[in-house]
Motif scaffolding. Structure first.
Motif, PDB file in Angstrom:
ATOM      1  N   ASP A 127      -1.534   5.050   1.857  1.00 40.34           N
ATOM      2  CA  ASP A 127      -1.397   5.690   3.246  1.00 40.34           C
ATOM      3  C   ASP A 127       0.218   5.103   3.816  1.00 40.34           C
ATOM      4  O   ASP A 127       0.464   4.084   3.689  1.00 40.34           O
ATOM      5  CB  ASP A 127      -2.658   4.679   4.224  1.00 40.34           C
ATOM      6  CG  ASP A 127      -2.506   5.352   5.633  1.00 40.34           C
ATOM      7  OD1 ASP A 127      -1.550   5.746   6.096  1.00 40.34           O
ATOM      8  OD2 ASP A 127      -3.515   5.095   6.132  1.00 40.34           O
TER       9      ASP A 127
ATOM     10  N   HIS B  93       0.825   2.399   5.946  1.00 40.54           N
ATOM     11  CA  HIS B  93       0.673   0.896   5.436  1.00 40.54           C
ATOM     12  C   HIS B  93       1.459   0.179   4.604  1.00 40.54           C
ATOM     13  O   HIS B  93       1.382  -0.651   3.843  1.00 40.54           O
ATOM     14  CB  HIS B  93      -0.859   0.929   4.675  1.00 40.54           C
ATOM     15  CG  HIS B  93      -1.978   1.288   5.434  1.00 40.54           C
ATOM     16  ND1 HIS B  93      -3.348   1.553   4.925  1.00 40.54           N
ATOM     17  CD2 HIS B  93      -2.179   1.351   6.744  1.00 40.54           C
ATOM     18  CE1 HIS B  93      -4.085   1.801   5.741  1.00 40.54           C
ATOM     19  NE2 HIS B  93      -3.763   1.750   6.986  1.00 40.54           N
TER      20      HIS B  93
ATOM     21  N   CYS C 130      -7.707   0.454   2.216  1.00 40.20           N
ATOM     22  CA  CYS C 130      -7.965   1.755   1.797  1.00 40.20           C
ATOM     23  C   CYS C 130      -8.681   1.676   0.559  1.00 40.20           C
ATOM     24  O   CYS C 130      -9.470   2.662   0.166  1.00 40.20           O
ATOM     25  CB  CYS C 130      -6.444   2.246   1.446  1.00 40.20           C
ATOM     26  SG  CYS C 130      -5.443   2.661   2.754  1.00 40.20           S
TER      27      CYS C 130
ATOM     28  N   CYS D 265       0.699  -1.245   0.029  1.00 43.27           N
ATOM     29  CA  CYS D 265      -0.094  -0.103  -0.173  1.00 43.27           C
ATOM     30  C   CYS D 265       0.903   1.276   0.018  1.00 43.27           C
ATOM     31  O   CYS D 265       1.695   1.456   0.849  1.00 43.27           O
ATOM     32  CB  CYS D 265      -0.859   0.043   1.085  1.00 43.27           C
ATOM     33  SG  CYS D 265      -1.939   1.308   1.499  1.00 43.27           S
TER      34      CYS D 265
ATOM     35  N   CYS E 269      -4.257  -0.749  -0.152  1.00 44.95           N
ATOM     36  CA  CYS E 269      -4.448  -2.304   0.354  1.00 44.95           C
ATOM     37  C   CYS E 269      -6.273  -2.364   0.303  1.00 44.95           C
ATOM     38  O   CYS E 269      -6.463  -1.292   0.247  1.00 44.95           O
ATOM     39  CB  CYS E 269      -4.043  -2.230   1.553  1.00 44.95           C
ATOM     40  SG  CYS E 269      -4.831  -0.976   2.967  1.00 44.95           S
TER      41      CYS E 269
HETATM   42 ZN   LIG Z   1      -3.478   0.997   2.901  1.00 51.38          ZN
END
Ligand SMILES: [Zn+2]
Length: 136
Positions: free
Chosen positions: A7, A10, A33, A4, A30
């Motif tokens: 973010d 992540h 998200c 990811c 991910c």
């Molecule tokens: Zn994420």
């Protein structure tokens, strides 16, 4: 593994989707998200890894020479096997499928009203449901 990049917290989480940023770069998301992303129509899902699944070969024998070879080569998933056996009049669907699960790769039988229902559990690639026309 793609992780990811949407973010920054992540960075260790596996990405399930991506979209193309304005400059053409891929932004990885991910699942978490992706579920919260405001423009899901721009998301592309990464191919999921496949794993072997259980399938059932279901055949109905009524004494006639079988003209339908499809059920002998195309496994169904458990729900579809249950649905078809029930629809075709098998009275012991649960027992039959439980027997087949207990001892895979061997045909198991149930009889009702002169009809024999055969089920065999196999391990297969992810099952693609085949739509069949059935004359009931
Ligand atoms: Zn994420």
């Amino acid at each position: 593994m793609e992780t990811c990049t949407y973010d920054l917290d992540h960075s260790a989480v596996a990405a399930t989707h991506y979209y193309r940023a304005y400059e053409g770069d891929r932004v990885n998301l991910c699942l978490d998200c992706a579920n919260r992303f405001g423009y899901p129509q721009y998301l592309v899902e990464y191919p999921r890894p496949w794993r072997p699944e259980f399938g059932y070969l279901v055949t109905v024998l009524n004494g006639e020479p079988s003209g339908d070879e499809l059920p002998e080569i195309y496994p169904m998933d458990g729900n579809a096997a249950e649905f078809w056996l029930d629809l075709l009049g098998c009275k012991e669907v649960d027992y039959l499928l439980a027997d087949a699960a207990w001892e895979p790769y061997r045909p198991h039988y149930s009889e009702h009203g002169g009809v024999t229902y055969e089920a065999q559990r196999v391990t297969c690639l992810p099952v693609v449901q085949v739509t069949r026309s059935v004359i009931v």
